[in-house]
Design a protein around this motif. Structure first.
Motif, PDB file in Angstrom:
ATOM      1  N   LEU A  63     -37.522  33.907  88.333  1.00 37.37           N
ATOM      2  CA  LEU A  63     -36.653  32.940  89.008  1.00 37.37           C
ATOM      3  C   LEU A  63     -36.743  31.604  88.264  1.00 37.37           C
ATOM      4  N   LYS A  64     -36.038  31.555  87.134  1.00 44.46           N
ATOM      5  CA  LYS A  64     -36.153  30.420  86.225  1.00 44.46           C
ATOM      6  C   LYS A  64     -35.351  29.198  86.674  1.00 44.46           C
ATOM      7  N   HIS A  65     -34.509  29.384  87.666  1.00 46.33           N
ATOM      8  CA  HIS A  65     -33.662  28.277  88.119  1.00 46.33           C
ATOM      9  C   HIS A  65     -33.935  27.931  89.578  1.00 46.33           C
ATOM     10  N   THR A  66     -35.189  28.105  89.983  1.00 43.94           N
ATOM     11  CA  THR A  66     -35.638  27.776  91.333  1.00 43.94           C
ATOM     12  C   THR A  66     -36.697  26.688  91.207  1.00 43.94           C
ATOM     13  N   PHE A  67     -36.482  25.579  91.931  1.00 45.10           N
ATOM     14  CA  PHE A  67     -37.275  24.372  91.687  1.00 45.10           C
ATOM     15  C   PHE A  67     -37.693  23.693  92.981  1.00 45.10           C
ATOM     16  N   SER A  68     -38.767  22.921  92.872  1.00 46.06           N
ATOM     17  CA  SER A  68     -39.128  21.989  93.938  1.00 46.06           C
ATOM     18  C   SER A  68     -38.351  20.692  93.719  1.00 46.06           C
ATOM     19  N   PRO A  69     -38.195  19.867  94.766  1.00 43.16           N
ATOM     20  CA  PRO A  69     -37.518  18.581  94.576  1.00 43.16           C
ATOM     21  C   PRO A  69     -38.187  17.717  93.514  1.00 43.16           C
ATOM     22  N   ASN A  70     -39.509  17.779  93.416  1.00 47.48           N
ATOM     23  CA  ASN A  70     -40.212  16.978  92.409  1.00 47.48           C
ATOM     24  C   ASN A  70     -39.811  17.375  90.994  1.00 47.48           C
ATOM     25  N   GLU A  71     -39.636  18.665  90.750  1.00 49.80           N
ATOM     26  CA  GLU A  71     -39.197  19.125  89.432  1.00 49.80           C
ATOM     27  C   GLU A  71     -37.781  18.655  89.138  1.00 49.80           C
ATOM     28  N   MET A  72     -36.934  18.629  90.136  1.00 54.05           N
ATOM     29  CA  MET A  72     -35.552  18.188  89.941  1.00 54.05           C
ATOM     30  C   MET A  72     -35.508  16.729  89.513  1.00 54.05           C
ATOM     31  N   ASP A  73     -36.430  15.945  90.056  1.00 50.83           N
ATOM     32  CA  ASP A  73     -36.469  14.517  89.713  1.00 50.83           C
ATOM     33  C   ASP A  73     -36.951  14.293  88.286  1.00 50.83           C
ATOM     34  N   ILE A  74     -37.803  15.185  87.805  1.00 49.70           N
ATOM     35  CA  ILE A  74     -38.406  15.000  86.484  1.00 49.70           C
ATOM     36  C   ILE A  74     -37.515  15.533  85.372  1.00 49.70           C
ATOM     37  N   ASP A  75     -36.914  16.685  85.593  1.00 50.42           N
ATOM     38  CA  ASP A  75     -36.193  17.384  84.527  1.00 50.42           C
ATOM     39  C   ASP A  75     -34.719  16.990  84.527  1.00 50.42           C
ATOM     40  N   SER A  76     -34.344  16.066  83.660  1.00 44.54           N
ATOM     41  CA  SER A  76     -32.965  15.568  83.643  1.00 44.54           C
ATOM     42  C   SER A  76     -31.976  16.659  83.279  1.00 44.54           C
ATOM     43  N   GLY A  77     -32.409  17.641  82.505  1.00 48.30           N
ATOM     44  CA  GLY A  77     -31.517  18.737  82.154  1.00 48.30           C
ATOM     45  C   GLY A  77     -31.117  19.552  83.360  1.00 48.30           C
ATOM     46  N   VAL A  78     -32.032  19.693  84.321  1.00 51.15           N
ATOM     47  CA  VAL A  78     -31.734  20.428  85.545  1.00 51.15           C
ATOM     48  C   VAL A  78     -30.817  19.615  86.446  1.00 51.15           C
ATOM     49  N   VAL A  79     -31.068  18.312  86.518  1.00 51.38           N
ATOM     50  CA  VAL A  79     -30.282  17.453  87.400  1.00 51.38           C
ATOM     51  C   VAL A  79     -28.795  17.550  87.089  1.00 51.38           C
ATOM     52  N   GLU A  80     -28.447  17.760  85.819  1.00 50.07           N
ATOM     53  CA  GLU A  80     -27.043  17.876  85.440  1.00 50.07           C
ATOM     54  C   GLU A  80     -26.359  19.039  86.156  1.00 50.07           C
ATOM     55  N   ASN A  81     -27.122  20.032  86.547  1.00 53.63           N
ATOM     56  CA  ASN A  81     -26.560  21.213  87.208  1.00 53.63           C
ATOM     57  C   ASN A  81     -26.699  21.168  88.719  1.00 53.63           C
ATOM     58  N   LYS A  82     -27.306  20.124  89.245  1.00 55.93           N
ATOM     59  CA  LYS A  82     -27.511  20.021  90.684  1.00 55.93           C
ATOM     60  C   LYS A  82     -26.228  19.563  91.361  1.00 55.93           C
ATOM     61  N   THR A  83     -25.835  20.280  92.394  1.00 51.25           N
ATOM     62  CA  THR A  83     -24.640  19.907  93.124  1.00 51.25           C
ATOM     63  C   THR A  83     -24.839  18.590  93.874  1.00 51.25           C
ATOM     64  N   GLN A  84     -23.751  17.917  94.155  1.00 49.27           N
ATOM     65  CA  GLN A  84     -23.778  16.845  95.137  1.00 49.27           C
ATOM     66  C   GLN A  84     -23.927  17.489  96.515  1.00 49.27           C
ATOM     67  N   PHE A  85     -24.472  16.749  97.445  1.00 45.98           N
ATOM     68  CA  PHE A  85     -24.679  17.277  98.789  1.00 45.98           C
ATOM     69  C   PHE A  85     -23.772  16.535  99.764  1.00 45.98           C
ATOM     70  N   TYR A  86     -23.118  17.284 100.650  1.00 45.22           N
ATOM     71  CA  TYR A  86     -22.092  16.711 101.514  1.00 45.22           C
ATOM     72  C   TYR A  86     -22.352  16.981 102.995  1.00 45.22           C
ATOM     73  N   THR A  87     -21.731  16.146 103.800  1.00 45.18           N
ATOM     74  CA  THR A  87     -21.684  16.326 105.243  1.00 45.18           C
ATOM     75  C   THR A  87     -20.215  16.361 105.655  1.00 45.18           C
ATOM     76  N   LYS A  88     -19.874  17.258 106.538  1.00 42.43           N
ATOM     77  CA  LYS A  88     -18.486  17.406 106.957  1.00 42.43           C
ATOM     78  C   LYS A  88     -18.164  16.433 108.090  1.00 42.43           C
ATOM     79  N   ARG A  89     -17.084  15.685 107.908  1.00 42.58           N
ATOM     80  CA  ARG A  89     -16.573  14.776 108.945  1.00 42.58           C
ATOM     81  C   ARG A  89     -15.281  15.361 109.504  1.00 42.58           C
ATOM     82  N   ALA A  90     -14.670  14.652 110.424  1.00 40.03           N
ATOM     83  CA  ALA A  90     -13.465  15.160 111.091  1.00 40.03           C
ATOM     84  C   ALA A  90     -12.339  15.460 110.103  1.00 40.03           C
ATOM     85  N   ILE A  91     -12.146  14.590 109.109  1.00 40.04           N
ATOM     86  CA  ILE A  91     -11.002  14.769 108.199  1.00 40.04           C
ATOM     87  C   ILE A  91     -11.401  14.822 106.729  1.00 40.04           C
ATOM     88  N   CYS A  92     -12.708  14.775 106.455  1.00 42.44           N
ATOM     89  CA  CYS A  92     -13.118  14.773 105.041  1.00 42.44           C
ATOM     90  C   CYS A  92     -14.590  15.137 104.925  1.00 42.44           C
TER      91      CYS A  92
END
Length: 361
Positions: free
Chosen positions: A207-236
């Protein structure tokens, strides 16, 4: 008629491993249902991997990792929060420690963490892993804490609260159980929890693409592949609140790709890494007051919307909603990762999952 033949030909080219027309039609239905979740603006993006007898019959990204930039989801590369699927990873690590004699499931928690405030009742590792220890769940905004707690420091959030019931007498699903479990595991092994899991579970299973949050903060190459995180509102959709899930890594902190999570499910289905007896313990529902809790040790052990037995986990976290369903009878693994806090689409996901059940690679 020509359009129909063209559509069928296109299906065979799109899903080359499916040989029957019925299988293609059912997979096409699932594909359309997943696509519509994005088209109807019910989710920003999602990734899906479906395995049948170890063969990949569908792997696809839908929608966007970043709504502003219009970056598309890639099921092989896009890294999502996996929420409570993290508990499955922790369950495997716990099983490994049991096999190696590092911990005992039926030993008192206090044997390993004697400094934790004493409660009215004692409780065991098995009770923590099965949510029957009486530890409370989140209060207020604890679901979205944004504090850089270590695992050990984070117990200050709940350590002085009483147990909600006598351990073993009831069931209460929560992630603080797994914070305590991870604390036990690192105290008993003398190794930081995330390091132990990486060395003993993630790396051996590939599982080469499974990470802890700490690893995500350190490895800039991984961060490029990290999705943005969203919350659903009434219209957006809006960007989700900033959170730090490192302290609850064991219960809901890991990040991964859809492909890795499907690989995890297949590894468990194939009984890789651990002994059969260990898997039997992890994947057997606990019984509380004579009734099944539909939860093993780190795994939901239940039935889907159509009554088919599965093990795995549904997860919900800030900026994430996830499904890992492993069907031992049908030899199927279904991995679905969404980059939005609970978008209320489980019914749609269930319909798509149901559509794949007559498919054979």
């Amino acid at each position: 008629m020509g359009n129909l033949f063209a559509h069928i030909k296109n299906l065979f080219s799109t899903f080359p491993k499916i040989k029957s027309l019925e299988g293609l039609q059912r997979l096409d239905k699932a594909d359309v249902l997943f696509h519509n979740l994005v088209a109807e603006k019910k989710v920003p993006g999602l990734a899906v991997t479906i395995l049948d007898n170890g063969e990949q019959v569908l792997q696809k990204g839908y929608g966007f990792t970043d709504l502003e930039k219009r970056d598309k989801v890639d099921p092989k590369r896009t890294v999502f929060r996996i929420a409570s699927i993290s508990k499955c990873i922790t369950g495997l690590a716990l099983g490994k420690m049991v096999e190696d004699g590092i911990v005992d499931l039926d030993e008192s928690f206090y044997t390993y963490v004697p400094y934790y405030p004493k409660k009215k009742y004692d409780f065991t590792l098995r009770q923590l892993a099965s949510h029957t220890a009486g530890i409370r769940g989140y209060k207020g905004k604890e679901f979205a804490l944004n504090q850089a707690y270590s695992i050990k420091d984070s117990i200050a959030v709940f350590k002085n609260d009483p147990l909600l019931f006598e351990p073993g007498s009831d069931y209460l699903y929560n992630s603080f159980d797994f914070v305590l479990l991870s604390l036990v595991m690192q105290e008993a092994s003398g190794v930081p929890f995330q390091d132990y899991v990486k060395e003993n579970i993630l790396m051996p299973l590939g599982l080469k693409h499974t990470f802890s949050p700490n690893e995500m903060d350190i490895d800039s190459g991984v961060v490029e592949n990290k999705t943005q995180f969203y919350t659903k509102r009434a219209i957006c959709f809006t960007e989700a609140a900033e959170v730090n899930n490192a302290y609850k890594l064991a219960g809901g902190g890991y990040l991964s790709t859809c492909e890795d999570i499907a690989k995890l499910g297949q590894a468990i289905l194939d009984r890789q890494l651990l002994q059969k007896e260990t898997y039997n313990q992890l994947l057997t529902s606990q019984v509380v007051n004579g009734k099944p809790a539909y939860y093993g040790l780190g795994f939901q052990v239940s039935q889907d919307a159509k009554g088919r037995p599965f093990f795995g986990h549904v997860g919900n976290s800030v900026g994430a909603y996830t499904n890992l369903f492993v069907y031992p009878r049908e030899q199927k693994v279904i991995s679905i990762l969404i980059n939005c806090t609970d978008p209320k689409v489980q019914k749609e996901l269930d319909l798509a999952i149901d559509a794949v059940f007559e498919i054979r690679a």
